[in-house]
Scaffold this motif. Structure first.
Motif: not given
Length: 789
Positions: A497, A506, A529-531, A556-557
């Motif tokens: 992250a 991520l 950003q993806y989990d 996720d961001g």
């Protein structure tokens, strides 16, 4: 109408035969110790034998002399004005190349004869071409082009264009110039994939690389006046042919032993009646790469589909080859692999790798599976998998969208890439089960090899109606639409992250950004950003005819990096754990007020902060600062490098990187060069040589002795004495920070020890030490340093 079809008028006549194909190429090599080859090569020469066509009746499929004075009804002009003038087909073209299609679907074996003349040309480089297995309406397939100055090095060109992608071109000098005002007889004879081209009875070139596409015929030219006459297309006798190359040749190495395995050729060849031959055996050879073809010695393979070479020398790369023999007694084209043994390597990586040429668009990105030893290339519509020696393991095609940047996820052992279908307003992450990629020509469509996840956030920004007129303007940068100027997605990479140097990995996805110079809201890079830990349930097969919308509900961001203008945003995104840094490779921007760097960086520990975004009418977003090194543009505060990293960058650890360079020699390709990070503003990456010593990151649990070097905090440190668990950075500790300028001059650092006479650079001035010193900054009065410039 003067076009007519004549059947059975010629018996057993061929207008020239194909010469024997070369038994070897420039990559061919001689047999090694384990090949058990005879002293002389007694096998049948590779190539095609003359056909016994005594029972074959040639068939004239089309014959046209334009004596009717009118364009034949079944001749189809596509571009330009085509008319019959004085009994010849004539046309004049401006900047846009004119073309016309005609004739039946090209048979397996045929001859095209035509009289062609340049009446007038704009300059001697102008060309005319004859389409062979050609799709004139859509302009793809194969054609041969001739310039007016035909004897130039590129006076004759053999061009093949896939239905989507770029031209693959081979150039040859012709035997003389066509010039202007004189008609010349052109003859093209085709047997399957073999082509011989001649002019006025003199051969121009021959090739066995004609790709058959069920096309027909055509003419094409530009910026000249041309005339064609006496066109004849004849179906000719089949010709006994050699087998193709063995397929899917794979290599395993263990010390001085190497085993190759292969599949049978797709084409076993045909006999002189056009019937398929059978494969009767295989021969193998090995020798140092670059061995002349006439020095090859071939021996029988140990098994039907494998052979083991032993006692291979270690002083040079070895080329291991295999070729097939068929029931007609003809020996075919060889397939080859090259060994890692004997190659110049650093850290287990070759100093240079090459992939291609491929009949696609240019290379988009690369990824390396370090643990298993594979390299992946994206060529827009094709994924290529090789081993670390550069040998092809397999390919996946069938994409009609845009396959972009790649990254390998070590946690699940799969490959991830950006995949765009702009017309369908569908943007995906493509996920490849790379363990299943083991042969050339695999298809991505509805395949278990490829799954996809839909990115709704990207679609919403790409399709945003920013001017509020109720109409989305589509795939064009010349519009106010597309939030942030988004053109879709390109760069992808795995890393922590933002704000962290480690932790869960991520998936970060970078927007493409149109370079529109009239808008102010397209000067940031946009990073999502993806989990992906729960993505398995979202994955769907790739079905281009029915795009799915299965994907995460939210990101996720979402982050922004102010870089100034770029052309299509972040093309390549790479997290480098050696430097704890994200690299972003871009195409140069077009706004003059910005420095328009090619490479930017964001340090992993940099904390995103909520800021008002430049040029976005007060909109706020999570802003990431650029790294504080590289070149500095004083006017904007933007930092970066003029370093090309837009078509592939891969961190390999210990300060090593592969950087990709695009090639276009007979098709699209990539050269990977092994480089290291210098930290210099003008030259941040430089190629390594075989004696380069990689530098590992500092490990608090490791023991180091005097002279050992480590990487820490984006710098290189050298141990002054035995140490363990003492972090570099203490100016009086066991570690000295070693920094140099691009010309090798030492840069003063507080922890480094200098002796009398040592010269350093500090704040733009050079100093000489008067005595032993450490942590005494140059410039102080009465100190150990004397300014020398």
């Amino acid at each position: 109408m003067s076009t007519r079809t004549i059947r059975g008028t010629a018996r057993g006549v061929i207008a020239g035969t194909l010469g024997a194909a070369l038994a070897t190429t420039g990559l061919a090599v001689a047999a090694g110790p384990a090949a058990a080859a005879p002293e002389e090569d007694t096998s049948t020469a590779t190539g095609a034998a003359p056909a016994d066509a005594s029972d074959f009746e040639e068939t004239v499929l089309l014959e046209e002399d334009f004596s009717s004075g009118a364009l034949p009804e079944d001749w189809l002009p596509v571009v330009g004005d085509w008319e019959v003038v004085d009994g010849r087909l004539q046309s004049t073209s401006g900047d846009e190349a004119a073309r016309i299609g005609f004739g039946p679907q090209a048979p397996e074996n045929f001859r095209v004869e035509v009289s062609a003349e340049f009446v007038e040309v704009e300059n001697p480089a102008r060309w005319l071409s004859v389409g062979l297995d050609y799709h004139a309406e859509e302009h793809w397939g194969a054609w041969v082009g001739l310039r007016s100055q035909t004897s130039a090095d590129n006076g004759v060109e053999f061009v093949q264009r896939p239905q989507s992608g770029s031209n693959a071109l081979s150039a040859y000098p012709g035997p003389f110039d066509m010039g202007t005002g004189q008609a010349h007889d052109l003859v093209f004879e085709v047997h399957g994939s073999s082509l011989v081209a001649s002019i006025d009875g003199e051969e121009m070139f021959q090739t066995d690389e004609l790709r058959r596409t069920d096309g027909s015929f055509g003419f094409r030219y530009s910026r000249s006046t041309v005339a064609f006459d006496d066109v004849r297309i004849t179906e000719i006798a089949p010709q006994a042919s050699a087998p193709g190359a063995p397929q899917n040749v794979h290599l395993t190495e263990d010390g001085d032993t190497a085993t190759i395995t292969w599949d049978a050729p797709a084409d076993p060849g045909v006999d002189d009646q056009g019937q398929p031959a059978t494969i009767t055996g295989y021969e193998v050879a090995s020798a140092p790469a670059g061995t002349p073809g006439d020095e090859l010695v071939w021996g029988p393979a140990a098994a039907e589909s494998s052979h083991t070479f032993t006692d291979l020398p270690g002083d040079a790369e070895q080329m291991l080859q295999v070729r097939a023999t068929n029931s007609i007694g003809l020996t075919g084209e060889q397939a080859a692999v090259v060994t890692m043994r004997g190659a110049e390597t650093v850290g287990g990586y070759k100093l240079q790798l090459q992939s291609g040429p491929w009949p696609t668009s240019h290379v988009q990105g690369i990824a390396v599976d370090e643990e298993n030893g594979f390299v992946y290339y994206s060529f827009t519509t094709l994924l290529v998998k090789t081993d670390l020696a550069g040998n092809i393991i397999g390919t996946v095609g069938g994409f009609t969208g845009h396959l972009g940047d790649l990254d390998f996820n070590a946690e699940d052992g799969r490959l991830y890439g950006s995949l765009e279908y702009k017309d369908a307003e569908a943007f995906y992450i493509a996920i490849f089960d790379v363990d299943e990629i083991d042969e050339v020509g695999m298809d991505a469509q509805n395949s278990p090899i490829v799954s996809t996840v839909y990115l709704e956030e990207v679609v919403e920004d790409y399709t945003a109606d920013m001017d509020g007129d109720g109409v989305f303007d589509g795939d064009t940068g010349d519009t106010a639409d597309h939030r942030y100027g988004s053109s879709g997605i390109d760069g992808v990479g795995f890393g922590p992250a933002f704000g962290e140097v480690d932790g869960p990995q991520l998936l970060t996805v970078a927007y493409g950004i149109y370079s529109n110079t009239e808008r102010t809201d397209n000067d940031h890079q946009v990073l999502l950003q993806y989990d992906i830990s729960d993505w398995t349930g979202l994955e769907r097969p790739l079905a281009e005819s029915d795009p799915h919308h299965s994907g995460p509900d939210a990101v996720d961001g979402k982050y922004f990096v102010f870089t100034g203008n770029t052309t299509y945003g972040v093309q390549n995104l790479e997290f480098d754990p050696w430097l704890d840094r994200w690299f972003m490779g871009v195409y140069v921007g077009k706004k003059d007020q910005y420095p328009n760097y090619e490479l930017f960086a964001v340090d992993a520990e940099s904390t995103p902060s909520l800021e008002t975004l430049t040029g976005l009418d007060g909109e706020q977003g999570l802003l990431l600062p650029l790294a504080e090194d590289g070149l500095l543009d004083e006017a904007t505060g933007i930092r970066g490098w003029y370093e090309t990293a837009s078509v592939g960058i891969q961190s390999l650890g210990d300060g090593l990187y592969y950087l990709s360079t695009q090639t276009n020699d007979g098709g699209q390709g990539s050269i990977l060069t092994l480089e290291t990070w210098t930290g210099h503003a003008d030259d941040p990456f430089v190629p390594v040589t075989a004696d380069f010593d990689p530098v590992s990151r500092w490990d608090g649990a490791a023991t180091y002795t005097a002279g050992d070097t480590v990487a820490h905090a984006r710098s290189i440190w050298q141990a002054s004495w035995w140490t363990r668990g003492q972090e570099p950075g203490d100016p009086y500790g066991p570690w000295q920070e070693i920094v140099t300028t691009s010309d090798g001059t030492a840069v003063w650092t507080p922890s480094r020890i200098f002796d009398a006479g040592d010269v350093v650079s500090h704040d733009g001035t050079r100093y000489e030490a008067q005595w032993w010193t450490r942590n005494q900054e140059p410039g102080a009065a009465h100190g150990p340093w004397r300014a020398i410039d």
